[in-house]
Every structure is written in structure tokens, then in C-alpha cells.
Motif scaffolding. Structure first.
Motif, PDB file in Angstrom:
ATOM      1  N   LEU A 187       0.661  -1.330   0.206  1.00 62.51           N
ATOM      2  CA  LEU A 187      -0.019  -0.080  -0.158  1.00 62.51           C
ATOM      3  C   LEU A 187       0.744   1.268   0.034  1.00 62.51           C
ATOM      4  O   LEU A 187       0.432   2.506  -0.305  1.00 62.51           O
ATOM      5  N   LEU A 321      -2.885  -9.094  -4.809  1.00 58.81           N
ATOM      6  CA  LEU A 321      -2.837  -7.628  -4.244  1.00 58.81           C
ATOM      7  C   LEU A 321      -2.102  -6.876  -5.178  1.00 58.81           C
ATOM      8  O   LEU A 321      -2.616  -5.789  -5.246  1.00 58.81           O
ATOM      9  N   MET A 324      -4.213  -5.858  -7.919  1.00 58.36           N
ATOM     10  CA  MET A 324      -5.653  -5.088  -7.395  1.00 58.36           C
ATOM     11  C   MET A 324      -5.097  -3.432  -7.052  1.00 58.36           C
ATOM     12  O   MET A 324      -5.744  -2.638  -7.660  1.00 58.36           O
ATOM     13  N   LEU A 325      -4.094  -3.645  -6.669  1.00 53.78           N
ATOM     14  CA  LEU A 325      -3.351  -2.220  -6.288  1.00 53.78           C
ATOM     15  C   LEU A 325      -3.281  -1.390  -7.564  1.00 53.78           C
ATOM     16  O   LEU A 325      -3.076   0.044  -7.533  1.00 53.78           O
ATOM     17  N   GLU A 327      -4.964  -1.724 -10.152  1.00 52.10           N
ATOM     18  CA  GLU A 327      -5.966  -1.689 -10.836  1.00 52.10           C
ATOM     19  C   GLU A 327      -6.166  -2.392 -12.347  1.00 52.10           C
ATOM     20  O   GLU A 327      -6.446  -1.578 -13.411  1.00 52.10           O
ATOM     21  N   PRO A 356      -7.930 -10.261  -3.301  1.00 51.55           N
ATOM     22  CA  PRO A 356      -8.916  -9.366  -3.540  1.00 51.55           C
ATOM     23  C   PRO A 356     -10.495  -9.967  -3.222  1.00 51.55           C
ATOM     24  O   PRO A 356     -11.209  -9.024  -2.793  1.00 51.55           O
ATOM     25  N   LYS A 402     -10.002  -1.514  -3.271  1.00 52.10           N
ATOM     26  CA  LYS A 402      -8.629  -1.054  -2.741  1.00 52.10           C
ATOM     27  C   LYS A 402      -9.000   0.007  -2.197  1.00 52.10           C
ATOM     28  O   LYS A 402      -8.077   0.252  -1.069  1.00 52.10           O
ATOM     29  N   ARG A 403     -10.069   1.088  -2.441  1.00 48.18           N
ATOM     30  CA  ARG A 403     -10.117   2.346  -1.539  1.00 48.18           C
ATOM     31  C   ARG A 403     -10.620   1.975  -0.185  1.00 48.18           C
ATOM     32  O   ARG A 403     -10.034   2.499   1.031  1.00 48.18           O
ATOM     33  N   GLN A 406      -7.364   0.668   1.527  1.00 46.60           N
ATOM     34  CA  GLN A 406      -6.663   1.841   2.270  1.00 46.60           C
ATOM     35  C   GLN A 406      -7.082   2.715   3.355  1.00 46.60           C
ATOM     36  O   GLN A 406      -6.560   3.153   4.223  1.00 46.60           O
TER      37      GLN A 406
END
Length: 428
Positions: A187, A321, A324-325, A327, A356, A402-403, A406
């Protein structure tokens, strides 16, 4: 307490109030493998920014040593994987633990931080906690997925657990044990430029800086319909089990769309040879559609390859992961030894294998596991995902997951340890 008694680097109100700094803070720290070395080094750097008087004692690799650790013995001595390998190395692992505890006693450590490697670190912590040492486990054992009863051993060994994911917290809440979600290091380390830069530019830069990619794409300039990043795993066992299934799917995909191209980034040159050897046994048409690349000049080469691709076909693991981060829509393909799978299926409580999906609590990305991982199913699933509506739907779900991740991973590891450590330890 007067301000002058508070260490200057700890005066931030987020860190609460602390005892006067009358002696150095001595921290024992142990990483059991290379990934733990990276995580440990990041944690040490954060701590060193908060205090300038920390003495580090323990075991770590090059990255942790660069942050001030004089490793008592090589990290590789603890990096033993596999039941048979562990059994054969038990005498030395016991000896290593004794040496470590002796060194910690001699150094009179105040705190102990175990980085992952719970089988080793929790046993060390269990010896230290009764002596008044504040003990932290950084990376939770997978008790959220199976054998929740292990929580009792964790409570006996630690004062605090730093979790990487929010879905790990409820089990600690149920058993009333302190745990904080500090978030996965990815992240913080994923380069935002890879997300914000247009894909055509990312792809051009990737090709321009790699001779193997230049040679592959020079004959395909303006003749690529979609670029798919393929990641069959980093372990030899994963590659030999999963890559052939992926190739079965790719063979069928290029029959439907001969302009599809596939890039396989590898972790090192040895893995490049292993992957290429599997591909070389296949048809000429399949070999012509795939490029296997390794670039030791770019530590994040695999992330750049994913970001420059339209989608990712990959094995279950941390790479999901990363995708996903970044996108990037994806399809997960995985296969275990049949006996191992049956045992795992009986023990594991979660319905998904891909991070995910576990994070979303829903099947936002397709998982083709065991008997579902066939060439026909891979081909069908990938072609469906490449349709604009399905592609956009998965991308939206990944961005939303993801949002939320975070938002729920907003605790700093060093801050969390310092807050709890000064409140609970005997440090003065």
C-alpha cells in the motif's frame, strides 16, 4: 511531564505521553525469510525516524542490517520451508533459538518484534514475555482462515499483533487480544506513477528499456490486440503445476485471436530458464505469442509488466494484491497436490483463495481452482473478461476494494508499537 523530558522525535501528539528517555531503547527483532527482511527494514526505518537512540539486536538480512542491525547469524539459517526440511533442521533451529535468547538476555532487551515466521518467533516471544519484555508479532498467523485455537498461544506470547489486512482483526476482537491493522507494505510502496501514466506510454517505456521485449515486439508493432501478463508463481513447484494449464488456455486463446500477446516476467534468470523450458516444449504458434523476460535493473519489473498489460493471468498469492493495487483486471488460476487440496479444504474456513476476493467478501475476480483450471475454462474466462462490460465491472470492483482497504489500513506500524510499548512495557 515537562516538554524537555520528551524525546524530540516523539513529541508528535499521535504518540501520546512517554517515560523520560534515560537510556537507549534496546529492541530484539527477528525476520525469518527475505520477505520479512524487507518488512523489518521498513519498520526499523520508521522507528529510527522517531528515536535516534535505538539499539537493534537479532536476526535479519541485508536490508535490516542497513538500518542498524548487526545480525547474530545469517537469516538463511531460519528460512526453512517444507515439513521434511523443517524436521531435518530442527536441531539447528532449537540451537538458533537458544543462541538468540542468550543474546537477548545479555543485551537486556526492552522490546521484541517478530517479523512473520510465527512458528519460530512466537516460541521466542513466549520465553520473553514472562520476563517483562514487550512482545510484538508483525504479520498475523492465518488464524482467521484456519485453526483459530492458535489464538491462545498467540495471547500467551505477545502483547500486540500487527495485522496486514482488516479481515484479520475480528478473531482478535473475539478473544480480546490487542491487534491493529497497519496495512500491507505494498500500500505504501506501489508506485502511483504506474497507475496514473497512460498504458501506451507505460508499454512503450517497458519495451524500450528491455532488449528481449524489443526483439519480441519489433515484428508486432501495431499488431497487438491485447497484452496479457502471465504470472504462474515464483516457486518451481507452482511453475511446473500451473504454467502448463495456463499454456493450454493460451493455445486456445490465440486460435480465437491470433493478435493476443503474452508477457511472463520472472523473479530471476533461473526462473526465466525454468519457464522458457516449459514453453519450448509447446507448439511454434504458442511460442511465438509469448515472451519470457527478466530485468535485474528494475526491482519492480513484474509490477511494471502488470501495469503495462490489459489484464493479468496469475497464480494465487501476493501478486493478486499487486494487480488489484495497480488496478489491473485478472483471472486467478491455481492447482495444488490433490491430497494437500483435500486437507486444506477441510481446514480452511474462507470461501476464496485470492486476496481481492477475501478483502471484498465476494467473488469479484474469477478463481479457477483444481479441476476448474482447464484450458477450455481459462480460455472462456479470459475472453469473457476482455469484453468491455465485464472488464469495466471488475475494474470498478477492484478500485472500490482498494479504496476500502486503504481506509482501513491507516495505522503506522512504528507509531502503533511505540504507543502500546511505552504503555505496557517495563522500559524506563
Amino acid at each position: 511531564m515537562p516538554d524537555s523530558a520528551i524525546p524530540s522525535k516523539l513529541s508528535d501528539t499521535r504518540l501520546g505521553s512517554y517515560e523520560p528517555k534515560t537510556k537507549p531503547l534496546v529492541i530484539g527483532i527477528v525476520a525469518g525469510e527475505v520477505s520479512g527482511d524487507s518488512l523489518g527494514a521498513d519498520f526499523m526505518a520508521q522507528m529510527n525516524n522517531l528515536r535516534d537512540d535505538i539499539i537493534w539486536v537479532g536476526v535479519g538480512g541485508i536490508q535490516m542490517q542497513a538500518q542498524g542491525l548487526q545480525s547474530l547469524f545469517p537469516l538463511s539459517r531460519l528460512a526453512v520451508m517444507g515439513l521434511i526440511e523443517v524436521m531435518s533442521q530442527l536441531p539447528d533451529l532449537f540451537k538458533a533459538r537458544r543462541e538468540l535468547l542468550t543474546a537477548f538476555d545479555r543485551a537486556n532487551i526492552d522490546w521484541f518484534v517478530g517479523i512473520d515466521a510465527p512458528d519460530f518467533n512466537l516460541r521466542v516471544a513466549k520465553k520473553l514475555k514472562p520476563k517483562g519484555v514487550f512482545c510484538v508479532q508483525y504479520v498475523s498467523p492465518s488464524i482467521w482462515a484456519w485453526r483459530e485455537s492458535r489464538i491462545h498461544g498467540i495471547k500467551a506470547a505477545t502483547h500486540l499483533v500487527l495485522c496486514l489486512f482488516p479481515f484479520e482483526l475480528p478473531v482478535y476482537e473475539r478473544h480480546n487480544h490487542p491487534a491493529i491493522c497497519v496495512g500491507h507494505p505494498l500500500l505504501r510502496t506501489i508506485d502511483q506513477v504506474l497507475i496514473e501514466t497512460p498504458m501506451t506510454q507505460l508499454r512503450s517505456e517497458l519495451v524500450w528499456h528491455n532488449d528481449g521485449l524489443q526483439q519480441f515486439f519489433i515484428e508486432r508493432f501495431d499488431a497487438v490486440s491485447q497484452l496479457i501478463c502471465v504470472m504462474p508463481g515464483s516457486r518451481r513447484g507452482e511453475i511446473t503445476a500451473i504454467l502448463p494449464l495456463m499454456l493450454d488456455g493460451i493455445q486456445k486463446l490465440i486460435l480465437l485471436d491470433p493478435k493476443l500477446c503474452f508477457i511472463i516476467p520472472t523473479v530471476d534468470q533461473n526462473h526465466q530458464y525454468i519457464v522458457q523450458d516449459v514453453i519450448d516444449k509447446r507448439s511454434e504458434s504458442l511460442r511465438a505469442a509469448i515472451v519470457v523476460v527478466y530485468d535485474d535493473s528494475l526491482p519492480t519489473f513484474s509490477q511494471q509488466a502488470m501495469a503495462a498489460s490489459d489484464m493479468v493471468m496469475l497464480a494465487s498469492g501476493t501478486a493478486t494484491l499487486e494487480a488489484m493495487l495497480l488496478e489491473r483486471p485478472m483471472v486467478v488460476i491455481y492447482q495444488l497436490n490433490q491430497l494437500t487440496y483435500r486437507i486444506a479444504k477441510r481446514l480452511v474456513k474462507v470461501p476464496y483463495v485470492a486476496l481481492p476476493n477475501i478483502l471484498a467478501g465476494d467473488a469479484i475476480i474469477p478463481e479457477l481452482i483444481q479441476e476448474q483450471a482447464t484450458g477450455d475454462n481459462i480460455c472462456r474466462t479470459v475472453m469473457q473478461l476482455l469484453q468491455p462490460r465485464a472488464y469495466d465491472e471488475q475494474l470498478s470492483a477492484l478500485v472500490e476494494t482498494k479504496r476500502i482497504l486503504q481506509q482501513q489500513s491507516n495505522h503506522n506500524p512504528a507509531d502503533s508499537v511505540i504507543q502500546q510499548g511505552f504503555a505496557q512495557s517495563n522500559y524506563r
